[in-house]
Scaffold this motif. Structure first.
Motif, PDB file in Angstrom:
ATOM      1  N   PHE A   1      13.237  -2.555  -1.522  1.00 34.81           N
ATOM      2  CA  PHE A   1      12.918  -3.783  -2.250  1.00 34.81           C
ATOM      3  C   PHE A   1      11.419  -3.809  -2.560  1.00 34.81           C
ATOM      4  CE2 PHE A   1      11.970  -8.312  -2.618  1.00 34.81           C
ATOM      5  CZ  PHE A   1      13.082  -8.855  -3.246  1.00 34.81           C
ATOM      6  N   ASP A   2      10.619  -3.469  -1.542  1.00 37.78           N
ATOM      7  CA  ASP A   2       9.167  -3.433  -1.723  1.00 37.78           C
ATOM      8  C   ASP A   2       8.565  -2.567  -0.623  1.00 37.78           C
ATOM      9  OD1 ASP A   2       6.862  -4.638  -3.299  1.00 37.78           O
ATOM     10  OD2 ASP A   2       6.247  -5.167  -1.255  1.00 37.78           O
ATOM     11  N   ALA A   3       7.464  -1.907  -0.926  1.00 39.26           N
ATOM     12  CA  ALA A   3       6.819  -0.993   0.019  1.00 39.26           C
ATOM     13  C   ALA A   3       6.021  -1.747   1.085  1.00 39.26           C
ATOM     14  CB  ALA A   3       5.897  -0.050  -0.744  1.00 39.26           C
ATOM     15  N   LYS A   4       5.764  -1.046   2.190  1.00 40.28           N
ATOM     16  CA  LYS A   4       4.854  -1.573   3.207  1.00 40.28           C
ATOM     17  C   LYS A   4       3.480  -1.768   2.555  1.00 40.28           C
ATOM     18  CE  LYS A   4       7.059   1.338   6.738  1.00 40.28           C
ATOM     19  NZ  LYS A   4       6.815   2.453   7.701  1.00 40.28           N
ATOM     20  N   GLU A   5       2.813  -2.843   2.932  1.00 42.44           N
ATOM     21  CA  GLU A   5       1.508  -3.153   2.345  1.00 42.44           C
ATOM     22  C   GLU A   5       0.453  -3.086   3.447  1.00 42.44           C
ATOM     23  OE1 GLU A   5       3.310  -6.069  -1.150  1.00 42.44           O
ATOM     24  OE2 GLU A   5       2.265  -6.981   0.564  1.00 42.44           O
ATOM     25  N   SER A   6      -0.156  -1.942   3.600  1.00 40.26           N
ATOM     26  CA  SER A   6      -1.064  -1.695   4.733  1.00 40.26           C
ATOM     27  C   SER A   6      -2.281  -2.606   4.724  1.00 40.26           C
ATOM     28  CB  SER A   6      -1.514  -0.231   4.723  1.00 40.26           C
ATOM     29  OG  SER A   6      -2.187   0.071   3.509  1.00 40.26           O
ATOM     30  N   ALA A   7      -2.621  -3.151   3.572  1.00 43.12           N
ATOM     31  CA  ALA A   7      -3.804  -4.013   3.489  1.00 43.12           C
ATOM     32  C   ALA A   7      -3.450  -5.489   3.594  1.00 43.12           C
ATOM     33  CB  ALA A   7      -4.532  -3.758   2.167  1.00 43.12           C
ATOM     34  N   ASN A   8      -2.184  -5.807   3.803  1.00 42.01           N
ATOM     35  CA  ASN A   8      -1.766  -7.207   3.844  1.00 42.01           C
ATOM     36  C   ASN A   8      -2.121  -7.831   5.191  1.00 42.01           C
ATOM     37  OD1 ASN A   8      -0.174  -9.692   3.773  1.00 42.01           O
ATOM     38  ND2 ASN A   8       0.883  -8.729   2.031  1.00 42.01           N
ATOM     39  N   GLY A   9      -2.654  -9.040   5.169  1.00 42.01           N
ATOM     40  CA  GLY A   9      -3.029  -9.731   6.402  1.00 42.01           C
ATOM     41  C   GLY A   9      -1.843 -10.194   7.213  1.00 42.01           C
ATOM     42  N   ASN A  10      -0.652 -10.240   6.573  1.00 40.59           N
ATOM     43  CA  ASN A  10       0.561 -10.628   7.284  1.00 40.59           C
ATOM     44  C   ASN A  10       1.157  -9.369   7.903  1.00 40.59           C
ATOM     45  OD1 ASN A  10       3.604 -10.962   7.451  1.00 40.59           O
ATOM     46  ND2 ASN A  10       2.986 -13.083   7.013  1.00 40.59           N
ATOM     47  N   SER A  11       1.323  -9.371   9.225  1.00 40.42           N
ATOM     48  CA  SER A  11       1.762  -8.152   9.913  1.00 40.42           C
ATOM     49  C   SER A  11       3.158  -7.712   9.495  1.00 40.42           C
ATOM     50  CB  SER A  11       1.713  -8.357  11.432  1.00 40.42           C
ATOM     51  OG  SER A  11       2.581  -9.421  11.821  1.00 40.42           O
ATOM     52  N   ASP A  12       4.059  -8.686   9.238  1.00 39.29           N
ATOM     53  CA  ASP A  12       5.405  -8.316   8.798  1.00 39.29           C
ATOM     54  C   ASP A  12       5.345  -7.565   7.471  1.00 39.29           C
ATOM     55  OD1 ASP A  12       6.870  -9.209  10.924  1.00 39.29           O
ATOM     56  OD2 ASP A  12       7.355 -11.168  10.054  1.00 39.29           O
ATOM     57  N   ARG A  13       4.553  -8.058   6.553  1.00 40.33           N
ATOM     58  CA  ARG A  13       4.461  -7.410   5.240  1.00 40.33           C
ATOM     59  C   ARG A  13       3.660  -6.109   5.319  1.00 40.33           C
ATOM     60  NH1 ARG A  13       4.035 -12.876   1.370  1.00 40.33           N
ATOM     61  NH2 ARG A  13       6.279 -13.317   1.562  1.00 40.33           N
ATOM     62  N   ARG A  14       2.749  -6.076   6.240  1.00 39.00           N
ATOM     63  CA  ARG A  14       1.981  -4.850   6.426  1.00 39.00           C
ATOM     64  C   ARG A  14       2.879  -3.736   6.953  1.00 39.00           C
ATOM     65  NH1 ARG A  14      -1.813  -7.026   9.048  1.00 39.00           N
ATOM     66  NH2 ARG A  14      -1.122  -6.624  11.190  1.00 39.00           N
ATOM     67  N   ASN A  15       3.829  -4.077   7.820  1.00 41.38           N
ATOM     68  CA  ASN A  15       4.664  -3.064   8.468  1.00 41.38           C
ATOM     69  C   ASN A  15       6.045  -2.886   7.843  1.00 41.38           C
ATOM     70  OD1 ASN A  15       2.730  -2.469  10.534  1.00 41.38           O
ATOM     71  ND2 ASN A  15       3.284  -4.414  11.524  1.00 41.38           N
ATOM     72  N   TYR A  16       6.517  -3.928   7.096  1.00 45.56           N
ATOM     73  CA  TYR A  16       7.906  -3.850   6.616  1.00 45.56           C
ATOM     74  C   TYR A  16       8.083  -4.204   5.126  1.00 45.56           C
ATOM     75  CZ  TYR A  16       8.643  -3.851  11.632  1.00 45.56           C
ATOM     76  OH  TYR A  16       8.598  -3.549  12.968  1.00 45.56           O
ATOM     77  N   GLY A  17       6.991  -4.483   4.443  1.00 48.77           N
ATOM     78  CA  GLY A  17       7.100  -4.785   3.017  1.00 48.77           C
ATOM     79  C   GLY A  17       7.130  -6.280   2.731  1.00 48.77           C
ATOM     80  N   ASN A  18       7.023  -6.602   1.448  1.00 46.67           N
ATOM     81  CA  ASN A  18       6.890  -7.985   0.983  1.00 46.67           C
ATOM     82  C   ASN A  18       8.211  -8.442   0.357  1.00 46.67           C
ATOM     83  OD1 ASN A  18       6.124 -10.386  -0.346  1.00 46.67           O
ATOM     84  ND2 ASN A  18       4.047  -9.608  -0.714  1.00 46.67           N
ATOM     85  N   ASN A  19       8.737  -9.585   0.830  1.00 47.25           N
ATOM     86  CA  ASN A  19      10.035 -10.042   0.312  1.00 47.25           C
ATOM     87  C   ASN A  19       9.916 -11.045  -0.841  1.00 47.25           C
ATOM     88  OD1 ASN A  19       9.153 -12.296   1.669  1.00 47.25           O
ATOM     89  ND2 ASN A  19      11.015 -12.573   2.909  1.00 47.25           N
ATOM     90  N   ARG A  20       8.705 -11.192  -1.409  1.00 45.65           N
ATOM     91  CA  ARG A  20       8.553 -12.088  -2.572  1.00 45.65           C
ATOM     92  C   ARG A  20       8.878 -11.291  -3.841  1.00 45.65           C
ATOM     93  NH1 ARG A  20       3.523 -16.246  -3.851  1.00 45.65           N
ATOM     94  NH2 ARG A  20       4.639 -17.434  -5.487  1.00 45.65           N
ATOM     95  N   TYR A  21       9.997 -11.653  -4.488  1.00 48.99           N
ATOM     96  CA  TYR A  21      10.535 -10.825  -5.570  1.00 48.99           C
ATOM     97  C   TYR A  21       9.572 -10.673  -6.747  1.00 48.99           C
ATOM     98  CZ  TYR A  21      13.471  -9.022  -9.289  1.00 48.99           C
ATOM     99  OH  TYR A  21      13.973  -8.251 -10.301  1.00 48.99           O
ATOM    100  N   ILE A  22       8.854 -11.736  -7.105  1.00 51.29           N
ATOM    101  CA  ILE A  22       8.024 -11.636  -8.309  1.00 51.29           C
ATOM    102  C   ILE A  22       6.931 -10.586  -8.165  1.00 51.29           C
ATOM    103  CG2 ILE A  22       8.493 -14.024  -8.991  1.00 51.29           C
ATOM    104  CD1 ILE A  22       5.596 -14.681  -8.093  1.00 51.29           C
ATOM    105  N   TYR A  23       6.574 -10.209  -6.913  1.00 50.84           N
ATOM    106  CA  TYR A  23       5.553  -9.184  -6.686  1.00 50.84           C
ATOM    107  C   TYR A  23       6.159  -7.850  -6.259  1.00 50.84           C
ATOM    108  CZ  TYR A  23       2.240 -13.094  -6.683  1.00 50.84           C
ATOM    109  OH  TYR A  23       1.495 -14.192  -7.024  1.00 50.84           O
ATOM    110  N   SER A  24       7.468  -7.754  -6.212  1.00 53.72           N
ATOM    111  CA  SER A  24       8.123  -6.583  -5.616  1.00 53.72           C
ATOM    112  C   SER A  24       8.019  -5.343  -6.493  1.00 53.72           C
ATOM    113  CB  SER A  24       9.597  -6.892  -5.358  1.00 53.72           C
ATOM    114  OG  SER A  24      10.285  -7.052  -6.585  1.00 53.72           O
TER     115      SER A  24
END
Length: 524
Positions: free
Chosen positions: A11-34
């Motif tokens: 759905f979306d890649a891991k975002e290593s620079a994201n301040g949210n640890s879930d999104r940093r380690n497991y990707g972003n679940n906001r579809y408009i940015y996916s």
């Protein structure tokens, strides 16, 4: 929506620079940015479709997806394999997406051509209502999807072709920053990590209702879109300006062209008065003869072209034509210049007819003076004439005779006949001598008129006016000065004496009015 799972991807890649640890380690679940949304709607070449959608965004490379399964940052955008016609057939659709509480919860919208379905659309109760349920989804079994052979062959995660599998929906799981909703292999609803590349994809789209679809399936068992362009609109439509109730009317139009070379014909429509459009012709001809009903007040036409695939052009529309239910009378001949007249006045023969059989009143005029008004006998020959007195009083120069025929419905026709009066002399002689009991010996003649410089007036008198060859005596000067004239003639050959007067006026070089008004006098 595809009937099978066509690809396995995250759905979306891991975002290593994201301040949210879930999104940093497991990707972003906001579809408009996916990554999934961006890839689905891109026609870019291999490795060119990805651009960061926010400051912490990352591409779906092997290092950014779970266990390196099915990275897709180096492949071409999903729409890259579509033809221009196929891409044009995809409608831009406003979709509603459920958001995570991390992003404020609720829903948001975006506009895409290709997209995964929402929980609501597949008839599952997610965290938000997004769109409307599609009729094809009624229970778990209706949601089960299998992996296509192509998806299985191109996946580095071990999955079999035609195996029931799970696939992404577009909604975020409301209580997580990393999990997106998906349909399980048994048709139920679950949520999973956005970076998981072992999940399937069943994209959906909206197509124009104007698209043509094949009548039969292809070798893959699929119905295909028939890409057919409509013909051009006919360049012109010609409708006569005069439309007569109770008669036929010929309509014609210009030729259309068809980009696909499959022009079939034309459809002609008519609108009467304030009514609706009605088709009156369909075929390959570019003309049509219509029957105009007596009593219509107006009529209008429009035409369009169509091809063998049923595609139609835009309309070409005529101006509104007024229907004439009473035709004006007809005066024979045509407007003309009768020429120049020096002695006798012009005359003109004509007939008057009326196609509707109405009574016709005719008015004949010389310039602004009415010569005659009468009721015409339709079809009979009539003659417009100028009397000698009218001609005598008419000045030299350009003049016009007009004939106006008006029927009982007040429709009129005018015939105009121009002419030039160029009369340079006038001469008259009494036709009957004034009787005398004995030989007249003297006479007094008065003449009135306008005799400008350059003109010549001559006056003669005789006392043997009954003779075959009278003896004329010039009395011009005496007539102009009111002097008596004593006859010199004393003979006659006729049985009786009689006095006659003869007058001649030559215009010569004179300008302005030049005329004889009256001649009078007495004799003894």
């Amino acid at each position: 929506m595809t009937n099978q799972i066509i690809k396995l991807l995250c759905f979306d890649a891991k975002e290593s620079a994201n301040g949210n640890s879930d999104r940093r380690n497991y990707g972003n679940n906001r579809y408009i940015y996916s990554n999934l949304r961006q890839w689905l709607n891109s026609d870019a070449a291999a490795g060119q479709w990805y651009t960061a959608q926010h400051s912490a965004d990352a591409p779906p490379s092997s290092g950014n997806v779970w266990d390196g399964y099915n990275p897709y940052n180096t492949i071409a955008g999903f729409l890259n394999g579509f033809t221009a016609n196929e891409r044009a057939a995809l409608l831009a659709t406003t979709i509603t997406v459920g958001k995570s509480s991390t992003d404020g919860g609720g829903t948001e919208t975006c506009v895409d051509k290709v997209f995964p379905l929402s929980c609501t659309e597949v008839n599952l109760s997610g965290d938000h209502v997004c769109g409307s349920k599609l009729a094809i989804f009624s229970d778990n079994s209706s949601r089960i999807a299998t992996v296509s052979a192509s998806a299985a062959a191109n996946s580095n995660y071990d999955v079999d072709a035609n195996q029931a599998w799970y696939y992404w929906l577009r909604d975020a799981y409301a209580w997580s920053a990393r999990d997106a909703r998906y349909v399980v292999s048994d048709g139920a609803l679950r949520w999973g990590r956005a970076c998981s590349g072992d999940f399937g994809l069943r994209p959906a789209c909206n197509l124009s209702s104007d698209l043509l679809v094949s009548d039969t399936t292809d070798s893959d068992g699929c119905y295909t879109i028939v890409y057919n362009q409509p013909p051009t609109a006919p360049g012109t439509i010609t409708v006569p300006s005069e439309v007569i109730g109770g008669e036929n009317l010929s309509i014609s139009w210009g030729q259309s062209t068809d980009p696909d070379g499959n022009l079939a014909g034309y459809k002609l429509e008519r609108k009467v008065d304030d009514g609706t459009w009605a088709q009156i012709y369909s075929g390959s001809s570019r003309s049509y003869t219509d029957s105009i009903t007596y009593g219509w007040t107006s009529v209008q036409y429009r035409v369009k072209a169509y091809d063998t695939a049923g595609a139609e052009s835009a309309y070409t529309t005529s101006a509104v034509r007024t229907v004439t239910n009473n035709r004006p009378p007809v005066i024979s001949g045509s407007d003309t210049d009768l020429g120049s007249f020096t002695t006798t006045p012009p005359s003109y023969e004509y007939t008057v007819t009326d196609a509707d059989g109405h009574q016709v009143t005719v008015v004949e005029k010389l310039d602004t003076t009415t010569l005659r008004t009468y009721t015409a006998t339709l079809g009979d020959t009539n003659e417009l004439e100028i009397t000698a007195d009218q001609w005598l009083k008419l000045l030299n120069g350009d003049h016009a005779l007009t004939i106006t025929a008006t029927d009982a419905k007040n429709e009129s026709t005018v015939r105009t006949l121009s002419f030039d009066k160029a009369m340079h002399s006038v001469e008259f002689e009494q036709t009957v001598a004034m009787a005398a009991d004995d030989m007249p010996t003297k006479a007094l003649v008065n003449i009135q008129g306008s005799f400008p410089t350059g003109s010549t007036l001559q006056v003669w008198i005789c006392n043997n006016g009954n003779d075959a060859e009278p003896t004329w005596e010039d009395i011009t000067t005496k007539a102009l000065t009111s002097q008596k004239h004593f006859f010199t003639n004393q003979t006659k050959t006729a049985a009786s004496w009689g006095v006659k007067i003869k007058v001649k006026l030559l215009r010569g070089s004179a300008e302005g009015d030049c005329y004889i008004q009256s001649v009078g006098g007495n004799f003894a």
